[in-house]
Design a protein around this motif. Sequence first.
Motif, PDB file in Angstrom:
ATOM      1  N   PHE A  30    -103.027  10.332  18.306  1.00  0.00           N
ATOM      2  CA  PHE A  30    -101.896   9.728  19.009  1.00  0.00           C
ATOM      3  C   PHE A  30    -102.040   8.225  19.050  1.00  0.00           C
ATOM      4  CE2 PHE A  30    -102.287  13.987  20.916  1.00  0.00           C
ATOM      5  CZ  PHE A  30    -101.040  14.478  20.560  1.00  0.00           C
ATOM      6  N   ASN A  31    -100.915   7.578  19.204  1.00  0.00           N
ATOM      7  CA  ASN A  31    -100.827   6.141  19.339  1.00  0.00           C
ATOM      8  C   ASN A  31    -100.789   5.875  20.847  1.00  0.00           C
ATOM      9  OD1 ASN A  31    -100.127   3.516  18.791  1.00  0.00           O
ATOM     10  ND2 ASN A  31     -98.667   4.131  17.212  1.00  0.00           N
ATOM     11  N   VAL A  32    -101.801   5.230  21.407  1.00  0.00           N
ATOM     12  CA  VAL A  32    -101.886   5.084  22.863  1.00  0.00           C
ATOM     13  C   VAL A  32    -101.877   3.624  23.302  1.00  0.00           C
ATOM     14  CG1 VAL A  32    -103.154   5.758  24.943  1.00  0.00           C
ATOM     15  CG2 VAL A  32    -103.376   7.130  22.858  1.00  0.00           C
ATOM     16  N   VAL A  33    -101.032   3.334  24.271  1.00  0.00           N
ATOM     17  CA  VAL A  33    -101.009   2.016  24.892  1.00  0.00           C
ATOM     18  C   VAL A  33    -101.377   2.262  26.351  1.00  0.00           C
ATOM     19  CG1 VAL A  33     -99.546   0.078  25.555  1.00  0.00           C
ATOM     20  CG2 VAL A  33     -99.190   1.197  23.353  1.00  0.00           C
ATOM     21  N   SER A  34    -102.336   1.497  26.890  1.00  0.00           N
ATOM     22  CA  SER A  34    -102.752   1.792  28.259  1.00  0.00           C
ATOM     23  C   SER A  34    -102.702   0.579  29.174  1.00  0.00           C
ATOM     24  CB  SER A  34    -104.164   2.382  28.259  1.00  0.00           C
ATOM     25  OG  SER A  34    -105.101   1.404  27.868  1.00  0.00           O
ATOM     26  N   TYR A  35    -102.439   0.867  30.445  1.00  0.00           N
ATOM     27  CA  TYR A  35    -102.389  -0.149  31.493  1.00  0.00           C
ATOM     28  C   TYR A  35    -103.156   0.344  32.702  1.00  0.00           C
ATOM     29  CZ  TYR A  35     -98.943  -2.560  28.748  1.00  0.00           C
ATOM     30  OH  TYR A  35     -98.325  -3.226  27.718  1.00  0.00           O
ATOM     31  N   ASP A  36    -103.611  -0.619  33.517  1.00  0.00           N
ATOM     32  CA  ASP A  36    -104.382  -0.230  34.697  1.00  0.00           C
ATOM     33  C   ASP A  36    -103.542  -0.203  35.962  1.00  0.00           C
ATOM     34  OD1 ASP A  36    -103.984  -2.898  35.200  1.00  0.00           O
ATOM     35  OD2 ASP A  36    -106.104  -3.423  35.308  1.00  0.00           O
ATOM     36  N   ASN A  37    -102.217  -0.363  35.825  1.00  0.00           N
ATOM     37  CA  ASN A  37    -101.346  -0.233  36.994  1.00  0.00           C
ATOM     38  C   ASN A  37     -99.942   0.153  36.569  1.00  0.00           C
ATOM     39  OD1 ASN A  37     -99.426  -2.737  37.090  1.00  0.00           O
ATOM     40  ND2 ASN A  37    -101.413  -3.522  36.467  1.00  0.00           N
ATOM     41  N   GLY A  38     -99.216   0.746  37.507  1.00  0.00           N
ATOM     42  CA  GLY A  38     -97.892   1.276  37.202  1.00  0.00           C
ATOM     43  C   GLY A  38     -96.867   0.212  36.862  1.00  0.00           C
ATOM     44  N   LEU A  39     -96.983  -0.938  37.493  1.00  0.00           N
ATOM     45  CA  LEU A  39     -96.001  -1.994  37.268  1.00  0.00           C
ATOM     46  C   LEU A  39     -96.033  -2.504  35.831  1.00  0.00           C
ATOM     47  CD1 LEU A  39     -93.821  -3.400  38.875  1.00  0.00           C
ATOM     48  CD2 LEU A  39     -95.478  -5.177  39.462  1.00  0.00           C
ATOM     49  N   SER A  40     -97.221  -2.771  35.324  1.00  0.00           N
ATOM     50  CA  SER A  40     -97.357  -3.236  33.940  1.00  0.00           C
ATOM     51  C   SER A  40     -96.869  -2.173  32.960  1.00  0.00           C
ATOM     52  CB  SER A  40     -98.811  -3.561  33.608  1.00  0.00           C
ATOM     53  OG  SER A  40     -99.298  -4.551  34.466  1.00  0.00           O
ATOM     54  N   ALA A  41     -97.195  -0.924  33.261  1.00  0.00           N
ATOM     55  CA  ALA A  41     -96.764   0.175  32.400  1.00  0.00           C
ATOM     56  C   ALA A  41     -95.237   0.245  32.375  1.00  0.00           C
ATOM     57  CB  ALA A  41     -97.358   1.490  32.894  1.00  0.00           C
ATOM     58  N   TYR A  42     -94.637   0.094  33.538  1.00  0.00           N
ATOM     59  CA  TYR A  42     -93.174   0.137  33.619  1.00  0.00           C
ATOM     60  C   TYR A  42     -92.542  -1.001  32.821  1.00  0.00           C
ATOM     61  CZ  TYR A  42     -88.457  -0.143  35.519  1.00  0.00           C
ATOM     62  OH  TYR A  42     -87.104  -0.219  35.648  1.00  0.00           O
TER      63      TYR A  42
END
Length: 123
Positions: A30-42
């Motif tokens: 899979f191609n994965v992009v990760s963030y350590d908080n919901g705001l950045s992910a949003y």
Amino acid sequence: MNSDLPKILLAEDDTDMRRFLVKALQNAGFNVVSYDNGLSAYQRLREEPFELLLTDIVMPEMDGIELARRASELDPDIKIMFITGFAAVALNADSQAPKHAKVLSKPVHLRDLVNEVQKMLAA
């Protein structure tokens, strides 16, 4: 980055857990992009579509349920999976969690996680 691979957005505030999940999902193709908080992910979700949102529930700035709700508003087709030590919270009928979301409890076994992700993306 292979653009043909299904794209997963991961939001998890625990660094070790996040690394662990990213590696497992990348190894599974899979191609994965990760963030350590919901705001950045949003914010990232607003820029481009993802097939699946994989999120912890309890996070700083924006919790996983709020993130999932907003993700569904942006893209009604996005698949959502919560990984949490608080499964009862996610499954609470009063919660605003999208109804089609899947919940995996921590500690999560990588094989189970990968299988669930594959099942959700194949559906």
